[in-house]
Design a protein around this motif. Structure first.
Motif, PDB file in Angstrom:
ATOM      1  N   GLY A  47       0.491  -1.205   0.133  1.00 59.80           N
ATOM      2  CA  GLY A  47       0.250   0.615   0.154  1.00 59.80           C
ATOM      3  C   GLY A  47       1.176   1.212  -0.295  1.00 59.80           C
ATOM      4  O   GLY A  47       1.620   1.382  -0.068  1.00 59.80           O
ATOM      5  N   SER A  48       0.433   2.487   0.003  1.00 59.30           N
ATOM      6  CA  SER A  48       0.896   3.533  -0.399  1.00 59.30           C
ATOM      7  C   SER A  48       1.405   4.000   1.414  1.00 59.30           C
ATOM      8  O   SER A  48       0.384   3.264   2.560  1.00 59.30           O
ATOM      9  CB  SER A  48       0.196   5.401  -0.532  1.00 59.30           C
ATOM     10  N   VAL A  49       2.158   4.857   1.553  1.00 50.05           N
ATOM     11  CA  VAL A  49       3.016   5.039   3.056  1.00 50.05           C
ATOM     12  C   VAL A  49       2.910   6.160   3.320  1.00 50.05           C
ATOM     13  O   VAL A  49       3.777   7.645   2.119  1.00 50.05           O
ATOM     14  CB  VAL A  49       4.075   4.298   2.735  1.00 50.05           C
ATOM     15  N   ASN A  50       2.313   7.448   4.258  1.00 44.08           N
ATOM     16  CA  ASN A  50       1.843   8.828   4.235  1.00 44.08           C
ATOM     17  C   ASN A  50       2.910   8.930   5.657  1.00 44.08           C
ATOM     18  O   ASN A  50       1.850   8.981   6.758  1.00 44.08           O
ATOM     19  CB  ASN A  50       0.204   8.923   4.163  1.00 44.08           C
ATOM     20  N   PHE A  51       3.492  10.694   5.645  1.00 43.61           N
ATOM     21  CA  PHE A  51       4.376  10.468   6.157  1.00 43.61           C
ATOM     22  C   PHE A  51       4.076  12.151   6.330  1.00 43.61           C
ATOM     23  O   PHE A  51       4.808  12.872   7.028  1.00 43.61           O
ATOM     24  CB  PHE A  51       5.818  10.589   6.502  1.00 43.61           C
ATOM     25  N   SER A  52       2.715  12.719   6.209  1.00 44.65           N
ATOM     26  CA  SER A  52       2.787  14.489   5.670  1.00 44.65           C
ATOM     27  C   SER A  52       3.171  14.883   6.408  1.00 44.65           C
ATOM     28  O   SER A  52       2.187  14.541   7.919  1.00 44.65           O
ATOM     29  CB  SER A  52       1.902  13.909   4.626  1.00 44.65           C
ATOM     30  N   TYR A  53       3.653  15.747   6.522  1.00 45.03           N
ATOM     31  CA  TYR A  53       3.760  16.754   7.954  1.00 45.03           C
ATOM     32  C   TYR A  53       3.407  16.216   9.108  1.00 45.03           C
ATOM     33  O   TYR A  53       3.241  16.816  10.391  1.00 45.03           O
ATOM     34  CB  TYR A  53       2.053  17.523   7.938  1.00 45.03           C
TER      35      TYR A  53
END
Length: 595
Positions: free
Chosen positions: A311-317
């Motif tokens: 899946g996608s990995v999101n560490f935004s902000y």
């Protein structure tokens, strides 16, 4: 009940002993065994160990236990009756005193629903170690635990739903080691833990959920105290796992070797407190992983060897404050770190593996050193962007080979950027913005005095921008690229010069043979050698011997005859071509050995 309560009021120090009592024969079929509203001695102990409550409901609703110990060890509750779909075991609203409360190895129900909602425990230890619910739900909603240790280690809570939402744990240590918590749903939403630490090591969440059961595990808006929180080797089921908006204290947070399954993993807006955070060697399964808006505090953050799955990995902000951040050898499919802020310590993605998607570090701020060396499988990446990011210390992207063009445009670079042994393979077709990205890479290489690398980026930049030129300019640009690779090649113009010299040798010798046929076969060879000498003299007219050899060889090619006018046209044309090719060779040498 009234008679019982009156007796208890008169004998507050009495001990109550129902151990080994078999209650199954002491109630009518279909009727609950009801202790609801019963009072127990204020100071004495209460013992139901090894009691058997038989089939049907058992109620201790709003029962009041005193300050003594309460013992339900090995008791058997609530097997469902044949006339009922399930039974219930109720301790809803029960009040336990300051003594130790033990449900050690207790069978809390079979095909039963167990309620401890709104129950209150005192200052003593609370133990549900090795307790079991078979094929039923268990609920501790809004329960209040005291200051003592709370233990659920090795507990098995069946195929049902486990609910600790709004539960409040005191300052004692909470231990769920090796427990099996629910095969349908596990809910700890808005629970509050104390300061002595929480252990979910080796816990199996939603062990046997099927395709028809989502097996969600939620710890949303949970408040963990100042102690350590440990989920090492925990196993999560196929459903979504969510820690959204939870808050950890000053202790370390450990998810080392935890395993997630098919569902999404959410840590949105989580505050990880001041301790270190360990997610090393975690397997995040097949779902999306979302840490957006998380705050990792001042401790070190370790994702070494973590596998983020498909899946996608999101560490935004995300905010990393002071600790070292390590993603050594982590595996990503798609990595989004948009707007993340990294603290003063070093950040390392050394040896990390990225999949076929995009890697987005736009608008990030790095206050420490950042290491992107030896990334793996990056030839599959669609894009790698650091656009508009700020680097207060060094950036190292050495030893990488990209099939996409890394984007460092509009970045603020304070210290040196290392691009040693970094290759960018030319794409089959250039996209919009590639020229700008290549220009930025060229500027960085020039600042590093790595002119060979800068020339390579310059060549790709010119090719990327070629489509903006007019028709004839584009043709000359292609010709310059073909012959000299924009001044970056020495070998190519040398080969063209040699081919040009030999071609004109053939022309001059052929014209001489037409005008004056050789008498013998060796005269043919001699004629070509003379033609080669004349052709060579046109290549090097600035050499004194070249001018003399040109006159002599021309007379030998056309003896006692008027020299054809075409020879002079060809000579002039060859001279111009040779001058251009010699210039390109010199340009190649200049660029190759530039200091």
């Amino acid at each position: 009940k009234d008679i019982w309560n009156e007796y208890i009021d008169k004998h507050p120090d009495a001990n109550i002993d129902f151990s080994y009592v078999d209650f199954s024969g002491r109630r009518e079929e279909g009727e609950p065994f009801d202790f609801s509203g019963y009072k127990f001695p204020k100071k004495g102990n209460v013992d139901f160990s090894d009691a058997n409550f038989g089939k049907g409901d058992v109620n201790f609703w709003e029962a009041e236990f005193g300050k003594g110990d309460v013992n339900f060890n090995r008791a058997i509750f609530g097997e469902k009756e044949e006339c009922s779909d399930c039974s219930s075991v109720g301790f809803t609203g029960a009040t336990f005193g300051e003594g130790n409360i033990s449900f050690l190895n207790t069978q809390l129900g079979q095909n039963a629903t167990v309620f401890f909602d709104l129950a209150t425990f005192g200052k003593g230890r609370v133990s549900f170690k090795d307790s079991e619910v078979v094929n039923g739900d268990i609920s501790f909603r809004a329960v209040v635990f005291g200051e003592g240790k709370v233990g659920f280690s090795n507990a098995k809570f069946g195929n049902g739903r486990v609910d600790f939402s709004n539960a409040k744990f005191g300052n004692g240590r909470v231990d769920f080691t090796s427990a099996e918590l629910g095969h349908r749903e596990v809910i700890f939403d808005k629970a509050e833990f104390g300061d002595q630490g929480v252990c979910f090591c080796d816990v199996d969440f939603c062990k046997t959920n099927t395709d028809t059961i989502n097996g969600e595990v939620t710890f949303e808006e949970v408040t963990f105290g100042k102690g350590a929180v440990d989920f090492e080797h925990a196993k999560f089921g196929k459903g979504t796992v969510s820690f959204d908006k939870s808050s950890f204290g000053d202790g370390d947070v450990n998810f080392k070797d935890a395993k997630f399954d098919e569902g999404d993993v959410k840590f949105n807006d989580v505050d990880f407190g001041e301790g270190s955070v360990k997610f090393n060697d975690v397997d995040f399964g097949e779902g999306n992983v979302d840490f957006s808006g998380a705050d990792f505090g001042e401790g070190n953050v370790n994702f070494h060897g973590a596998n983020f799955g498909e899946g996608s990995v999101n560490f935004s902000y995300v905010q990393f404050v002071k600790g070292i951040v390590s993603f050594h050898h982590a595996k990503f499919s798609k990595g989004i770190f948009f707007g993340a802020k990294f603290g003063e310590a070093d950040v390392s993605f050394y040896g990390a593996e990225f999949g076929e998607g995009d890697v987005d570090f736009r608008l990030c701020e790095f206050k420490g050193n950042i290491d992107f060396r030896e990334l793996k499988d990056i030839n599959k990446l669609s894009s790698f962007s650091l656009r508009n990011s700020i680097f207060n210390k060094s950036l190292d992207m050495s030893d990488n080979s990209f099939n996409c063009i890394p984007d460092l445009t509009n970045t603020k670079l304070t210290n040196q950027v290392s691009l040693d042994r970094m290759n960018v393979n030319p794409p089959n077709t250039y996209k919009g913005g590639d020229g700008e990205r290549l220009c930025r890479l060229k500027e960085i290489s020039e600042d590093n005095k790595n002119y060979q690398q800068a020339l390579g980026f310059h060549v790709m930049e010119m090719r990327a921008k070629r489509h903006k030129l007019h028709k004839w300019d584009r043709r000359f640009d292609c010709l310059f690229d073909t012959i000299a690779t924009y001044g970056n090649s020495i070998t190519s113009p040398m080969i063209y010069l040699l081919c040009t010299t030999l071609s004109f040798t053939y022309i001059y010798a052929s014209m001489s043979i037409v005008e004056h046929a050789p008498a013998h076969w060796y005269d043919w060879i001699d004629r070509f050698l003379i033609g080669f000498l004349y052709s060579l003299s046109q290549v090097l007219p600035f050499v004194s011997a070249g001018r003399n050899s040109a006159n002599d060889s021309l007379k030998q090619l056309f003896p006692c005859e008027t020299i054809p006018t075409e020879v002079y046209y060809f000579s002039l044309f060859q001279g111009v071509l040779s001058f251009v090719l010699l210039f390109l060779i010199g340009l190649g040498f200049r660029n190759r050995f530039r200091l």
